[in-house]
Design an enzyme around this catalytic site. Structure first.
Site, short mmCIF file in Angstrom:
data_model
loop_
_atom_site.label_atom_id
_atom_site.label_comp_id
_atom_site.label_asym_id
_atom_site.label_seq_id
_atom_site.Cartn_x
_atom_site.Cartn_y
_atom_site.Cartn_z
N PRO A 36 0.82 -1.20 0.00
CG PRO A 36 -0.35 -1.35 1.99
CD PRO A 36 0.81 -1.91 1.26
CD GLU A 37 4.35 2.18 -3.45
OE1 GLU A 37 4.54 3.23 -4.10
OE2 GLU A 37 4.88 1.10 -3.75
#
Length: 275
Positions: free
Chosen positions: A2-3
């Site tokens: 997750p960015e």
DNA sequence: CATTTCACCTGGTGGC
DNA sequence: TGCCACCAGGTGAAAT
């Protein structure tokens, strides 16, 4: 992983489902690892509070919490997903996934769950009082201007890829979007950050903004096990030009994508386009 | 101070 | 089929 786009997608999804809801009670696992604030403190702090809003700052999901009847924020619940963290809005009767570390039950009957196999994620609770709220250390890549962006890298000797991953400088860019942004800007990941020209820096700033915007539109990249607040996968992984495309032909020139190690991270690039 | 390395974790993978 | 060494990478602490 997750960015920024994945975290943004999740924050929007959670906000749409729980904004205005009241927290009935909260349960936390007994592991020490994912808790930046002691589990008991979080459970006591969350119980009875109202969810004013949920939004993203860097890679953090910030839940603004208040008291019944007002819109004022008096506390924050801050969720960092680490590598494998998931924040889901479910019904309380659904099967509880392995590695569930938090269950927050709401007055509406919904439940927020934090699931994280690797436990690299972080859960934090903050009473605001006179303290200022949480803010990410680095600048926001979506809104940063030309001069401020260039200033981040001035005089720095480390690789531009490593600089992009440094959350003290820019917050929200991780391994996927660093690689994709550098490809889009035609910059070799090993170039020294401080040696980039004014033109290259501006290309990079715009490339990051474009890539991140496009990724948000497609609900993020589902590599490893990322899903949104409803458990639905994103589609941006289908648009990747270099990330995890080692040995495959470059979408622009056909040259085989190479994988090297930069700052201890797997780094993907086109030797011709970014040479 | 700037930069690099390592520990924290577990699931998935590839070799034998 | 089973076992195991190894890798993935976000972050913060420790080392350089």
């Amino acid at each position: 992983m997750p960015e920024l786009p994945e975290v943004e997608t999740i924050a929007r999804g959670v906000d749409a489902r729980v904004r205005g809801d009241r927290i009935a009670e909260a349960w936390f696992s007994s592991h020490k690892q994912p808790f930046k604030t002691a589990a008991l403190t979080q459970a006591r702090g969350l119980a009875g509070r109202t969810i004013v809003s949920v939004h993203r700052t860097g890679k953090h999901i910030v839940c603004e919490l208040g008291e019944a009847g007002t819109n004022e924020t008096t506390a924050q619940w801050i969720v960092h997903l680490g590598m494998t963290g998931r924040l889901l809005v479910t019904t309380p009767d659904g099967p509880v996934a392995a590695h569930t570390h938090a269950r927050v039950s709401l007055a509406s009957g919904r439940e927020i769950r934090f699931v994280d196999a690797r436990r690299f994620g972080r859960l934090e609770f903050r009473e605001l009082k006179k303290m200022e709220g949480f803010s990410a250390a680095g600048s926001e890549p979506m809104t940063i201007g030309t001069a401020e962006f260039a200033e981040l890298f001035r005089g720095r000797k480390l690789a531009i890829k490593a600089a992009l991953l440094n959350q003290q400088l820019l917050s929200g860019v991780g391994n996927i979007y660093a690689d994709e942004g550098l490809f889009q800007a035609s910059i070799m990941p090993r170039r020294r950050a401080g040696k980039l020209t004014r033109e290259e820096l501006e290309r990079l700033r715009l490339a990051l903004r474009t890539v991140l915007t496009h990724a948000i539109q497609l609900g993020g990249s589902s590599v490893s096990d990322y899903v949104d607040a409803d458990g639905v996968k994103g589609f941006f992984q289908l648009e990747h030009c270099v990330y995890q495309r080692t040995g495959l032909p470059c979408r622009r020139c056909g040259t085989r994508i190479k994988r090297i190690l930069v700052a201890g991270r797997g780094t993907h690039y086109c030797p011709k386009c970014q040479g």
